[in-house]
Design an enzyme around this catalytic site. Structure first.
Site, short mmCIF file in Angstrom:
data_model
loop_
_atom_site.label_atom_id
_atom_site.label_comp_id
_atom_site.label_asym_id
_atom_site.label_seq_id
_atom_site.Cartn_x
_atom_site.Cartn_y
_atom_site.Cartn_z
N GLY A 191 53.52 27.45 107.53
CA GLY A 191 54.94 27.71 107.28
C GLY A 191 55.12 28.82 106.25
O GLY A 191 54.37 28.87 105.28
N ARG A 205 50.92 29.57 113.57
CA ARG A 205 50.11 28.35 113.66
C ARG A 205 49.18 28.61 114.85
O ARG A 205 49.63 28.93 115.94
CB ARG A 205 51.00 27.14 113.88
CG ARG A 205 52.03 27.00 112.73
CD ARG A 205 52.67 25.64 112.67
NE ARG A 205 53.88 25.67 111.87
CZ ARG A 205 53.93 25.30 110.58
NH1 ARG A 205 52.86 24.89 109.95
NH2 ARG A 205 55.08 25.34 109.93
N ASP A 260 48.65 22.87 103.31
CA ASP A 260 47.58 21.91 103.55
C ASP A 260 46.72 22.23 104.78
O ASP A 260 45.49 22.27 104.69
CB ASP A 260 48.35 20.59 103.77
CG ASP A 260 47.48 19.42 103.82
OD1 ASP A 260 46.85 19.13 102.80
OD2 ASP A 260 47.42 18.78 104.90
N THR A 319 53.55 26.99 99.99
CA THR A 319 54.34 26.07 100.82
C THR A 319 55.54 25.59 100.00
O THR A 319 55.39 25.33 98.80
CB THR A 319 53.51 24.85 101.29
OG1 THR A 319 54.40 23.85 101.82
CG2 THR A 319 52.72 24.20 100.18
N ASP A 353 56.80 22.78 100.23
CA ASP A 353 56.74 21.32 100.12
C ASP A 353 56.16 20.82 98.79
O ASP A 353 56.34 19.65 98.45
CB ASP A 353 55.90 20.72 101.25
CG ASP A 353 56.44 21.08 102.62
OD1 ASP A 353 57.65 21.37 102.71
OD2 ASP A 353 55.67 21.08 103.59
N ASP A 411 53.20 20.01 98.16
CA ASP A 411 52.40 18.81 98.45
C ASP A 411 50.90 19.03 98.31
O ASP A 411 50.12 18.27 98.87
CB ASP A 411 52.74 18.30 99.86
CG ASP A 411 52.45 19.32 100.94
OD1 ASP A 411 52.18 20.49 100.60
OD2 ASP A 411 52.50 18.96 102.12
N ARG A 458 57.89 17.57 104.47
CA ARG A 458 56.86 16.86 105.23
C ARG A 458 56.74 15.44 104.68
O ARG A 458 57.72 14.74 104.59
CB ARG A 458 55.54 17.61 105.19
CG ARG A 458 55.61 18.91 106.00
CD ARG A 458 54.56 18.96 107.03
NE ARG A 458 53.36 19.53 106.46
CZ ARG A 458 52.43 20.13 107.16
NH1 ARG A 458 52.57 20.24 108.47
NH2 ARG A 458 51.38 20.62 106.60
N LYS A 512 81.07 2.37 93.71
CA LYS A 512 82.07 1.74 92.85
C LYS A 512 82.80 2.73 91.94
O LYS A 512 84.00 2.71 91.82
CB LYS A 512 81.41 0.65 92.01
CG LYS A 512 81.29 -0.64 92.79
CD LYS A 512 80.89 -1.79 91.87
CE LYS A 512 80.41 -2.95 92.74
NZ LYS A 512 79.12 -3.43 92.33
P1 ATP Z 1 53.06 24.11 105.84
O1 ATP Z 1 52.67 23.10 104.78
O2 ATP Z 1 54.07 25.04 105.33
O3 ATP Z 1 53.40 23.51 107.16
P2 ATP Z 1 50.33 24.54 106.65
O4 ATP Z 1 49.33 25.53 106.17
O5 ATP Z 1 50.05 23.10 106.30
O6 ATP Z 1 51.75 25.02 106.11
P3 ATP Z 1 49.68 24.04 109.46
O7 ATP Z 1 50.42 24.40 110.68
O8 ATP Z 1 49.34 22.62 109.22
O9 ATP Z 1 50.50 24.67 108.24
O10 ATP Z 1 48.30 24.86 109.46
C1 ATP Z 1 48.27 26.25 109.64
C2 ATP Z 1 47.10 26.66 110.47
O11 ATP Z 1 45.87 26.31 109.80
C3 ATP Z 1 46.99 26.02 111.83
O12 ATP Z 1 47.83 26.61 112.78
C4 ATP Z 1 45.52 26.24 112.16
O13 ATP Z 1 45.31 27.56 112.61
C5 ATP Z 1 44.87 26.07 110.80
N1 ATP Z 1 44.37 24.70 110.69
C6 ATP Z 1 45.05 23.58 110.37
N2 ATP Z 1 44.26 22.49 110.45
C7 ATP Z 1 43.04 22.94 110.84
C8 ATP Z 1 41.78 22.31 111.13
N3 ATP Z 1 41.62 21.00 111.03
N4 ATP Z 1 40.75 23.11 111.53
C9 ATP Z 1 40.90 24.43 111.63
N5 ATP Z 1 42.05 25.07 111.40
C10 ATP Z 1 43.11 24.36 111.00
#
Ligand code: ATP
Length: 326
Positions: free
Chosen positions: A14, A75, A106, A129, A131, A133, A175, A215
Site C-alpha cells: 500500500g 502487489r 508487513d 505504511t 497502519d 503495525d 488492517r 446521556k
Molecule cells: P500495507 O501494509 O500497506 O498493505 P504491505 O507491504 O503489507 O503494505 P502486501 O500486499 O501485504 O502489502 O505485500 C506487498 C507485496 O510483498 C506482495 O504483493 C508480494 O509481492 C510481497 N509479499 C508479501 N508476502 C510475501 C511472501 N510471503 N513471500 C514473498 N513475497 C511476499
C-alpha cells in the site's frame, strides 16, 4: 560479501504519504556516500518485468512534499513463488544491483526477508505504511499524515452529527491494528474507538451503550478500525439497529482518502531520517533489518522481529479516551 556499489530502491504494498521523502533520502544519502542508485518501478513486480532506471540526485528533486510514490507500487503475486523470485534475482544481477532498500509494510518486508535468505542478498527495509503495525518502531512512514487526515474528516462529520444529534460510526483503515482508530479518536475528541486489539476481551459496543454514551451529548462519534475482528462500521450500525431499538447509528467509511495527501512535517522528517539511516546501516554491514525509530533514536530491527510480532497498543491511550469522553 563483495563490496556494495549499487543500491536499488523500491516501494511495495500500500502507498503511504512520505514514501517519496524516503526515496529522496535513500537516493541522496547513497549518492553522498559514493554509491550508485537505481530506481525500481512498481515494487517487486518491476524486478520481474525489468522496470529499472538510474537515479541521480535530480530524479528525486521536488518530491518531498508529494503524497503517493514516484516509483509506483504494486502487489505482486509472482514474487511469492520461487520462480518469480529467481527472475527478480536475475534482473538485479543484470543491473549490477548489490543491495536493496525496500519501503513497505508487513507483506513487503516478509517478501524481503524470504528473498534475502534465499539469495543471500543484502536488504534494508523501511517501514512505509499508514497502519503503524510494524513491531520495533514507534511510528511508520505515513501514519502521522493519515492520522491528521482522519482528524480533519472527523471534525467535518462532527458538524453534521451535532446538527442532527446523531450517532456516527466512522470506519478508518489499519488492517488488524487499532492505532489509527484509537489515536484518531483522541485527536478528534470522539466518544470511543472500537479496535481489534481488545475485541476479544470485551464487547466494545455493548460497553459503549451501557455506559450511556449519549446521556450528556447531543452527538456521538465512534471510530472503528476496519478489520474482520471489529466487523467494521456497517456491522456495528446494524447491531445497534437490531439490539438497541431507539438508537440509530449512521456510517461513514473514510476509505482511500486516508492514504493520500502531502505528508506532514513529522512524516517527512521520519522518512528523511530513516532513509539516511538505511544507507548508514549498509555501510555498517547491517543486513536484513528494518530501520525503526524508538524514543527518537534510530534502531535496527531484524525482519523476523518486525513482521512476526504484534505491536501492542498502549493501554494508557484507551484509558485517556475513556476519561475524556464523559
Ligand atoms: P500495507 O501494509 O500497506 O498493505 P504491505 O507491504 O503489507 O503494505 P502486501 O500486499 O501485504 O502489502 O505485500 C506487498 C507485496 O510483498 C506482495 O504483493 C508480494 O509481492 C510481497 N509479499 C508479501 N508476502 C510475501 C511472501 N510471503 N513471500 C514473498 N513475497 C511476499
Amino acid at each position: 560479501m563483495p563490496a556494495i556499489k549499487t543500491i536499488g530502491i523500491l516501494t511495495s504494498g500500500g502507498d503511504a504519504p512520505g514514501m517519496n521523502a524516503a526515496i529522496r533520502a535513500v537516493t541522496r544519502s547513497a549518492i553522498f556516500s559514493g554509491f550508485s542508485v537505481k530506481g525500481i518501478y512498481r515494487g517487486y513486480r518491476g524486478l520481474i518485468t525489468n522496470e529499472i532506471v538510474d537515479f541521480k540526485t535530480q530524479n528525486v528533486s521536488n518530491i518531498i512534499q508529494m503524497g503517493g510514490t514516484i516509483l509506483k507500487t504494486a502487489r505482486c503475486k509472482e514474487f511469492q513463488t520461487p520462480e518469480g523470485r529467481q527472475l527478480a534475482y536475475d534482473t538485479l544481477r543484470q543491473h549490477g544491483i548489490d543491495a536493496l532498500v525496500v519501503i513497505g509494510g508487513d507483506g513487503s518486508l516478509t517478501g524481503a526477508r524470504i528473498f534475502a535468505t534465499e539469495f543471500n542478498f543484502p536488504i534494508i527495509g523501511l517501514p512505509g505504511t499508514i497502519d503503524n503495525d510494524l513491531y520495533g518502531t514507534d511510528k511508520t512512514i505515513g501514519y502521522d499524515t493519515a492520522l491528521n487526515t482522519i482528524m480533519e474528516c472527523v471534525d467535518k462529520i462532527r458538524d453534521t452529527a451535532t446538527s442532527h444529534e446523531r450517532l456516527f460510526f466512522i470506519e478508518v483503515m489499519g488492517r488488524d491494528a487499532g492505532f489509527l482508530a484509537l489515536n484518531g479518536a483522541i485527536a478528534s475528541g470522539a466518544e470511543a474507538a472500537i479496535i481489534p486489539e481488545i475485541s476479544t476481551e470485551v464487547d466494545q459496543l455493548a460497553e459503549l451503550i451501557q455506559n450511556g454514551f449519549r446521556k450528556s451529548k447531543n452527538s456521538s462519534i465512534v471510530l472503528v478500525a476496519e478489520s474482520p475482528v471489529t466487523a467494521g462500521a456497517r456491522a456495528l450500525a446494524e447491531r445497534v439497529k437490531n439490539e438497541y431499538p431507539g438508537d440509530d447509528g449512521r456510517v461513514s467509511i473514510l476509505g482511500h482518502l486516508q492514504r493520500g495527501g502531502s505528508p506532514t512535517a513529522s512524516d517527512r522528517i521520519l522518512a528523511s531520517r530513516l532513509g539516511a539511516a538505511a544507507i548508514d546501516a549498509l555501510l555498517d554491514d547491517q543486513r536484513n533489518v528494518m530501520i525503526g525509530i524508538s524514543n527518537d533514536n534510530i534502531v535496527y530491527v531484524p525482519f523476523s522481529k518486525a513482521i512476526k510480532n504484534d505491536k501492542p497498543i498502549n493501554r494508557e491511550l484507551l484509558d485517556t479516551l475513556r476519561r475524556l469522553s464523559i
